[in-house]
Write a protein that holds these residues in place. Structure first.
Motif, mmCIF file in Angstrom:
data_model
loop_
_atom_site.group_PDB
_atom_site.id
_atom_site.type_symbol
_atom_site.label_atom_id
_atom_site.label_comp_id
_atom_site.label_asym_id
_atom_site.label_seq_id
_atom_site.Cartn_x
_atom_site.Cartn_y
_atom_site.Cartn_z
ATOM 1 N N SER A 57 79.752 25.140 19.900
ATOM 2 C CA SER A 57 79.528 25.260 18.220
ATOM 3 C C SER A 57 79.972 26.487 17.759
ATOM 4 N N THR A 58 80.659 26.616 16.735
ATOM 5 C CA THR A 58 81.298 27.736 16.145
ATOM 6 C C THR A 58 80.532 28.415 15.295
ATOM 7 N N ASP A 59 79.273 27.765 14.888
ATOM 8 C CA ASP A 59 78.325 27.968 14.046
ATOM 9 C C ASP A 59 77.345 29.259 14.456
ATOM 10 N N SER A 60 77.597 30.491 14.225
ATOM 11 C CA SER A 60 76.689 31.483 14.576
ATOM 12 C C SER A 60 75.570 32.098 13.738
ATOM 13 N N ASP A 61 75.153 31.066 12.844
ATOM 14 C CA ASP A 61 74.301 31.591 11.769
ATOM 15 C C ASP A 61 73.167 30.440 11.749
ATOM 16 N N ILE A 62 72.740 29.974 13.017
ATOM 17 C CA ILE A 62 71.695 28.839 13.437
ATOM 18 C C ILE A 62 70.200 29.554 13.558
ATOM 19 N N LEU A 63 69.478 29.181 12.465
ATOM 20 C CA LEU A 63 68.169 29.869 12.405
ATOM 21 C C LEU A 63 67.059 28.866 12.412
ATOM 22 N N ILE A 64 65.933 29.273 13.025
ATOM 23 C CA ILE A 64 64.695 28.408 12.937
ATOM 24 C C ILE A 64 63.858 29.285 12.408
ATOM 25 N N SER A 65 63.062 28.726 11.466
ATOM 26 C CA SER A 65 62.296 29.101 10.392
ATOM 27 C C SER A 65 60.898 29.754 10.938
ATOM 28 N N ARG A 66 60.400 30.576 10.452
ATOM 29 C CA ARG A 66 59.150 30.973 10.914
ATOM 30 C C ARG A 66 58.017 29.856 11.236
ATOM 31 N N GLU A 67 57.896 28.932 10.381
ATOM 32 C CA GLU A 67 57.085 27.919 10.280
ATOM 33 C C GLU A 67 57.449 27.006 11.565
ATOM 34 N N LYS A 68 58.356 26.871 11.909
ATOM 35 C CA LYS A 68 58.902 25.936 13.234
ATOM 36 C C LYS A 68 58.979 26.620 14.285
ATOM 37 N N VAL A 69 58.658 27.875 14.544
ATOM 38 C CA VAL A 69 59.112 28.765 15.782
ATOM 39 C C VAL A 69 58.007 28.132 16.967
ATOM 40 N N SER A 70 56.575 27.896 16.456
ATOM 41 C CA SER A 70 55.657 27.343 17.484
ATOM 42 C C SER A 70 55.809 26.251 17.924
ATOM 43 N N ASP A 71 56.258 25.411 17.140
ATOM 44 C CA ASP A 71 56.743 23.873 17.592
ATOM 45 C C ASP A 71 57.833 23.934 18.444
ATOM 46 N N PHE A 72 58.842 24.841 18.040
ATOM 47 C CA PHE A 72 60.108 24.863 18.994
ATOM 48 C C PHE A 72 59.754 25.390 20.429
ATOM 49 N N LYS A 73 58.888 26.626 20.552
ATOM 50 C CA LYS A 73 58.571 27.073 21.705
ATOM 51 C C LYS A 73 57.768 26.096 22.487
ATOM 52 N N GLN A 74 56.884 25.376 21.789
ATOM 53 C CA GLN A 74 56.077 24.351 22.699
ATOM 54 C C GLN A 74 56.967 23.280 23.224
ATOM 55 N N TRP A 75 58.051 22.695 22.272
ATOM 56 C CA TRP A 75 58.842 21.746 22.817
ATOM 57 C C TRP A 75 59.640 22.293 24.020
ATOM 58 N N LEU A 76 60.134 23.659 24.180
ATOM 59 C CA LEU A 76 60.733 24.234 25.058
ATOM 60 C C LEU A 76 59.985 24.080 26.387
ATOM 61 N N ASP A 77 58.599 24.255 26.309
ATOM 62 C CA ASP A 77 57.711 24.394 27.418
ATOM 63 C C ASP A 77 56.958 23.379 27.716
ATOM 64 N N GLN A 78 57.526 22.079 27.355
ATOM 65 C CA GLN A 78 56.630 20.909 27.824
ATOM 66 C C GLN A 78 57.131 20.422 29.304
#
Length: 250
Positions: free
Chosen positions: A229-250
């Motif tokens: 991907s050439t998109d260098s500005d892919i951000l995860i909002s503060r509200e989604k950070v916790s769910d994202f970390k949980q998804w990575l750690d499943q």
């Protein structure tokens, strides 16, 4: 006579208690209990009630768990917002259900049924679960895509991520090929397994293996880079950070 009320919606509980008093006269009403945990604790510490009125969906899960933990022969009249056709299917087993909002006439019918001993004293929990529990999702294994005049099918295992650009949805493969989809990103999200794909923001829905790097960003957000991907500005909002970390750690 002791009647146990298990209901997590206060207006519904109040109506139940009012109807019980009207139809049973002098009766000891126990509850209202609004959780599985409280109900199990009470049933283990007290003698079984004569009759139970029980909501199916409680604050901490499906009430079937109660009757798996505590074996009872007490008749039960369920109250539920589930589809009335599933409910009618259970009337052949002589266990009654009241569809919310509770109709006083239906309540009266259920009580008459109980008083004439037409309700079975055992609960067929596995059948209850099959009809009344939410159905398991079936996720797509392939996506049909367009490439010029050509139409082809791409296996889900080859898809790194989906993204939206100028109101058009694309999928991108591990090989870096990009294809147009006919569905929206929201529709696509519902079609893939959430254990494998995560909606990291409004624009991207990505597979875990597609993530090239994760970096801390301002305001407790995260920044993500995706392979090919050439998109260098892919951000995860503060509200989604916790769910994202949980998804990575499943």
């Amino acid at each position: 006579m002791k009647i146990l009320v298990i209901e997590d919606e206060k207006p519904a509980a109040n109506l139940l208690i009012k109807l019980i008093k009207k139809h049973f006269g002098e009766v000891e009403i126990i509850g209202n209990f609004d959780t599985i945990t409280k109900t199990i604790q009470w049933l283990r510490e007290n003698s079984a009630p004569t009759l139970i009125f029980c909501d199916i969906q409680l604050a901490d899960g499906l009430s079937f768990e109660i009757f798996e933990e505590v074996k009872l022969s007490t008749p039960i009249i369920f109250t539920t917002a589930f589809d009335q056709y599933a409910i009618k299917a259970f009337q052949v087993n002589a266990i009654d259900y009241l569809l919310k909002p509770i109709d006083p006439a239906e309540f009266s019918r259920a009580v008459d049924k109980y008083k004439t001993n037409q309700i079975k004293s055992t609960i067929e929990l596995e059948i209850l679960k099959e009809l009344l529990s939410p159905k398991k999702n079936t996720f797509k294994s392939r996506f049909l895509v367009r490439f010029g005049e050509k139409i082809q099918s791409v296996p889900i295992e080859e898809i790194s991520f989906f993204f939206s650009e100028e109101r058009v949805t694309f999928l991108q493969t591990q090989a870096g090929k990009k294809y147009v989809l006919d569905s929206t990103l929201e529709q696509t999200e519902a079609q893939v397994n959430p254990a494998e794909y995560f909606r990291i923001n409004r624009k991207y829905l990505c597979r875990m293996e597609a993530i090239d790097g994760i970096f801390a960003f301002s305001n407790s957000r995260l920044k993500v880079t995706l392979k090919n991907s050439t998109d260098s500005d892919i951000l995860i909002s503060r509200e989604k950070v916790s769910d994202f970390k949980q998804w990575l750690d499943q």
